[in-house]
Design a protein around this motif. Structure first.
Motif, PDB file in Angstrom:
ATOM      1  N   ASN A  29      14.963 -13.569  -2.534  1.00  0.00           N
ATOM      2  CA  ASN A  29      15.182 -12.133  -2.625  1.00  0.00           C
ATOM      3  C   ASN A  29      16.482 -11.805  -1.870  1.00  0.00           C
ATOM      4  O   ASN A  29      17.133 -12.714  -1.332  1.00  0.00           O
ATOM      5  N   TYR A  30      16.825 -10.525  -1.804  1.00  0.00           N
ATOM      6  CA  TYR A  30      18.093 -10.098  -1.183  1.00  0.00           C
ATOM      7  C   TYR A  30      18.132 -10.528   0.293  1.00  0.00           C
ATOM      8  O   TYR A  30      19.108 -11.112   0.775  1.00  0.00           O
ATOM      9  N   THR A  31      17.052 -10.268   1.020  1.00  0.00           N
ATOM     10  CA  THR A  31      17.016 -10.621   2.442  1.00  0.00           C
ATOM     11  C   THR A  31      17.240 -12.123   2.636  1.00  0.00           C
ATOM     12  O   THR A  31      17.905 -12.550   3.591  1.00  0.00           O
ATOM     13  N   HIS A  73      14.515  -1.039  -0.745  1.00  0.00           N
ATOM     14  CA  HIS A  73      13.634  -1.611  -1.769  1.00  0.00           C
ATOM     15  C   HIS A  73      13.089  -2.980  -1.368  1.00  0.00           C
ATOM     16  O   HIS A  73      12.794  -3.804  -2.223  1.00  0.00           O
ATOM     17  N   ILE A  74      12.992  -3.248  -0.088  1.00  0.00           N
ATOM     18  CA  ILE A  74      12.549  -4.566   0.359  1.00  0.00           C
ATOM     19  C   ILE A  74      11.037  -4.726   0.159  1.00  0.00           C
ATOM     20  O   ILE A  74      10.277  -3.775   0.348  1.00  0.00           O
ATOM     21  N   ASP A  75      10.625  -5.950  -0.233  1.00  0.00           N
ATOM     22  CA  ASP A  75       9.193  -6.179  -0.432  1.00  0.00           C
ATOM     23  C   ASP A  75       8.562  -6.702   0.878  1.00  0.00           C
ATOM     24  O   ASP A  75       9.240  -6.832   1.904  1.00  0.00           O
ATOM     25  N   GLN A  76       7.270  -7.006   0.810  1.00  0.00           N
ATOM     26  CA  GLN A  76       6.558  -7.386   2.041  1.00  0.00           C
ATOM     27  C   GLN A  76       7.084  -8.690   2.636  1.00  0.00           C
ATOM     28  O   GLN A  76       7.156  -8.849   3.858  1.00  0.00           O
ATOM     29  N   ASP A  77       7.468  -9.590   1.762  1.00  0.00           N
ATOM     30  CA  ASP A  77       8.027 -10.862   2.212  1.00  0.00           C
ATOM     31  C   ASP A  77       9.310 -10.605   3.019  1.00  0.00           C
ATOM     32  O   ASP A  77       9.519 -11.168   4.109  1.00  0.00           O
ATOM     33  N   GLN A  91      10.128  -7.726   4.463  1.00  0.00           N
ATOM     34  CA  GLN A  91       9.769  -6.994   5.693  1.00  0.00           C
ATOM     35  C   GLN A  91       9.362  -7.960   6.797  1.00  0.00           C
ATOM     36  O   GLN A  91       9.778  -7.823   7.950  1.00  0.00           O
ATOM     37  N   ARG A  92       8.565  -8.957   6.425  1.00  0.00           N
ATOM     38  CA  ARG A  92       8.098  -9.919   7.436  1.00  0.00           C
ATOM     39  C   ARG A  92       9.254 -10.747   7.993  1.00  0.00           C
ATOM     40  O   ARG A  92       9.345 -10.986   9.194  1.00  0.00           O
ATOM     41  N   ALA A  93      10.153 -11.161   7.097  1.00  0.00           N
ATOM     42  CA  ALA A  93      11.295 -11.979   7.540  1.00  0.00           C
ATOM     43  C   ALA A  93      12.197 -11.176   8.490  1.00  0.00           C
ATOM     44  O   ALA A  93      12.668 -11.691   9.509  1.00  0.00           O
ATOM     45  N   LEU A  94      12.401  -9.911   8.154  1.00  0.00           N
ATOM     46  CA  LEU A  94      13.265  -9.066   8.992  1.00  0.00           C
ATOM     47  C   LEU A  94      12.617  -8.797  10.345  1.00  0.00           C
ATOM     48  O   LEU A  94      13.293  -8.755  11.382  1.00  0.00           O
ATOM     49  N   MET A 151       5.007  -1.144  11.520  1.00  0.00           N
ATOM     50  CA  MET A 151       5.076  -2.608  11.635  1.00  0.00           C
ATOM     51  C   MET A 151       5.870  -3.043  12.873  1.00  0.00           C
ATOM     52  O   MET A 151       5.985  -4.224  13.142  1.00  0.00           O
ATOM     53  N   ARG A 152       6.470  -2.067  13.585  1.00  0.00           N
ATOM     54  CA  ARG A 152       7.276  -2.330  14.784  1.00  0.00           C
ATOM     55  C   ARG A 152       8.677  -2.848  14.475  1.00  0.00           C
ATOM     56  O   ARG A 152       9.254  -3.600  15.263  1.00  0.00           O
ATOM     57  N   HIS A 153       9.198  -2.458  13.325  1.00  0.00           N
ATOM     58  CA  HIS A 153      10.605  -2.769  13.066  1.00  0.00           C
ATOM     59  C   HIS A 153      11.489  -1.935  13.981  1.00  0.00           C
ATOM     60  O   HIS A 153      11.132  -0.824  14.366  1.00  0.00           O
ATOM     61  N   ARG A 154      12.639  -2.494  14.300  1.00  0.00           N
ATOM     62  CA  ARG A 154      13.633  -1.733  15.072  1.00  0.00           C
ATOM     63  C   ARG A 154      14.466  -0.930  14.076  1.00  0.00           C
ATOM     64  O   ARG A 154      15.062  -1.508  13.167  1.00  0.00           O
ATOM     65  N   VAL A 155      14.485   0.390  14.243  1.00  0.00           N
ATOM     66  CA  VAL A 155      15.156   1.251  13.262  1.00  0.00           C
ATOM     67  C   VAL A 155      16.071   2.246  13.969  1.00  0.00           C
ATOM     68  O   VAL A 155      15.685   2.873  14.957  1.00  0.00           O
ATOM     69  N   GLY A 156      17.295   2.373  13.441  1.00  0.00           N
ATOM     70  CA  GLY A 156      18.205   3.432  13.878  1.00  0.00           C
ATOM     71  C   GLY A 156      18.527   4.335  12.698  1.00  0.00           C
ATOM     72  O   GLY A 156      18.100   4.062  11.569  1.00  0.00           O
ATOM     73  N   LEU A 157      19.262   5.414  12.956  1.00  0.00           N
ATOM     74  CA  LEU A 157      19.684   6.319  11.893  1.00  0.00           C
ATOM     75  C   LEU A 157      21.192   6.197  11.698  1.00  0.00           C
ATOM     76  O   LEU A 157      21.935   6.074  12.670  1.00  0.00           O
TER      77      LEU A 157
END
Ligand SMILES: [Zn+2]
Length: 454
Positions: free
Chosen positions: A259-261, A281-285, A287-290, A320-326
């Motif tokens: 996938n893209y990731t 548009h990221i899928d669960q796979d 999301q987990r890798a990121l 999910m505890r991803h690190r997110v900025g704006l």
């Protein structure tokens, strides 16, 4: 005079209403994370570091020799963080496009072609002044493929006092000839810039290797960036999964990737210092890798709405505890305003919840203000330096005049902080920004902008 009195005399004490995220916890919906000091004091030293934060009555006694600055009818909040923006695209701001790939060809590549050192020299001070006028104290910035112009951008960031992560765009395929680089030259020039600027002014200026996005980069370029960024301890910034046409294109160009990731993962590009804009548009796979890589995802809601790219799954990613900025993603987004960004982040979440906002995890004003300040700082790995008003951190803050709604509307009593946060996010804009400080230095004052007629 003893040494302590002398040190205190060189301190500054700002008396104001202080609003800051507090504690080491995770982002929480609502205002539980925010603390208001109604008659507060912020004490800073000559190095621009925060010494104390608290109630005025206490700190005025403790720091009796400090220079007093009375802003008691104003609010002080932490400086805002724009985690994704393109400086050379500023002349194309507000130009509507059908969708990402068309818009790049119609407006953006031509704008980046024009980004000569001379243009960089005239545009950079205007751009940084605008960011500071919006209360933005930290920005992660793309330039263009030109190293000489990127050098000018760094010089202006150094002069203007803003905190910045900056990178020269890298592109060695699938772009117009006038922007396409030779792979080795792209790597060599980026590395020179990194060596010269990464960590300058006590880490106020940082370097990001900046491969634009997978379609414009060869496998060789991506592989080399991964290795080099690790070696230098520098950032990587790029785009991920923004638009459906782009995703199809990536599939064709990198058929061996899942996938893209995975394209970035295979190149060794994912890590805690990797900033990935969009991730819509990221899928669960993916999301987990990121998540496993602790990569920073940058939500760009104004851009995503402007270019019809899609609605990011912000609430799920935060849960999910991803690190997110704006990020404003100017000129993909039509404004540098962090206030517009915060509003749009809520609207995007609400649109995803339609017809009924019943997801359980709401994206609230307190949460988006967190993402624009301490959350963004943590996502960029700068959480110990900036993002909140806490002793030991750099004094990066904004003075806001909220009198238009703080005095005329009832904010007091139960839910006081909730009401304040909501009105701050939905009713404020750059006209409320009176002053912007980075590391204790006054970098913007409202009257100056008026007199300069920008
Ligand atoms: Zn972008």
């Amino acid at each position: 005079m003893n040494r302590q009195a002398s040190a205190e005399m060189s301190q500054k004490l700002f008396r104001a209403k202080l609003l800051t995220p507090e504690g080491t916890g995770r982002p929480a919906p609502g205002s539980g994370f925010w603390r208001l000091y109604d008659d507060g004091a912020l004490v800073i030293d000559t190095n621009g570091r925060i010494v104390s934060v608290g109630d005025y009555a206490d700190l005025a006694r403790e720091h009796s020799e400090a220079e007093k600055i009375d802003l008691s009818d104003k609010f002080i909040v932490p400086g805002f963080i724009d985690a994704h923006v393109h400086l050379p695209q500023y002349p194309a701001i507000g130009l509507y496009g059908r969708e990402l790939l068309d818009w790049l060809n119609a407006y953006i590549f031509p704008a980046e072609k024009e980004f000569t050192p001379k243009v960089a020299d005239s545009l950079s001070p205007i751009f940084f002044d605008r960011l500071l006028a919006y209360g933005v104290t930290t920005a992660a910035i793309y330039t263009s493929v030109r190293a000489d112009s990127t050098w000018k951008v760094f010089e202006w960031a150094e002069r203007k006092g803003i905190r910045a992560i900056i990178g020269k765009v890298m592109m060695d395929r699938n772009v117009p000839d006038y922007l396409r680089e030779d792979t080795r030259t792209s790597i060599a020039e980026s590395d020179q810039l990194c060596k010269a600027w990464h960590g300058q002014d006590d880490d106020r200026l940082l370097y990001a290797f900046t491969p634009r996005f997978a379609p414009s980069c060869s496998q060789e370029l991506l592989d080399k960036v991964g290795a080099l960024a690790r070696e230098r301890g520098a950032y990587v910034q790029t785009h991920l999964s923004e638009n459906s046409g782009e995703i199809k294109w990536v599939k064709q160009l990198f058929p061996e990737s899942r996938n893209y990731t995975d394209v970035y993962a295979r190149a060794g590009l994912l890590g805690p210092k990797t900033l990935l804009a969009h991730a819509i548009h990221i899928d669960q796979d993916e999301q987990r890798a990121l998540l496993a890589a602790e990569a920073c995802l940058v939500h760009c809601p104004t851009s995503n709405l402007f270019l019809k790219s899609g609605l990011m799954h912000l609430a799920e990613l935060l849960q999910m505890r991803h690190r997110v900025g704006l990020g404003s993603d100017v000129a993909g987004g039509p404004t540098l305003s962090p206030f517009s960004l915060m509003q749009a982040a809520i609207y995007v979440h609400n649109a995803r919840c339609l017809p009924l906002a019943n997801s359980g995890f709401d994206v609230t004003p307190g949460l988006v203000l967190y993402l624009a300040t301490l959350g963004g700082a943590r996502a960029l790995g700068l959480g110990r330096t900036t993002g909140s008003l806490e002793p030991g951190k750099d004094a990066d803050f904004v003075v806001l005049d909220l009198s238009s709604f703080d005095q005329s509307l009832a904010n007091r009593g139960e839910g006081e902080v909730d009401k304040l946060l909501s009105r701050l996010v939905f009713l404020s804009d750059d006209r409320n920004v009176e002053q912007t400080y980075v590391r204790g230095r006054l970098c913007y004052e409202r009257q100056q902008r008026n007199s300069a007629k920008r």
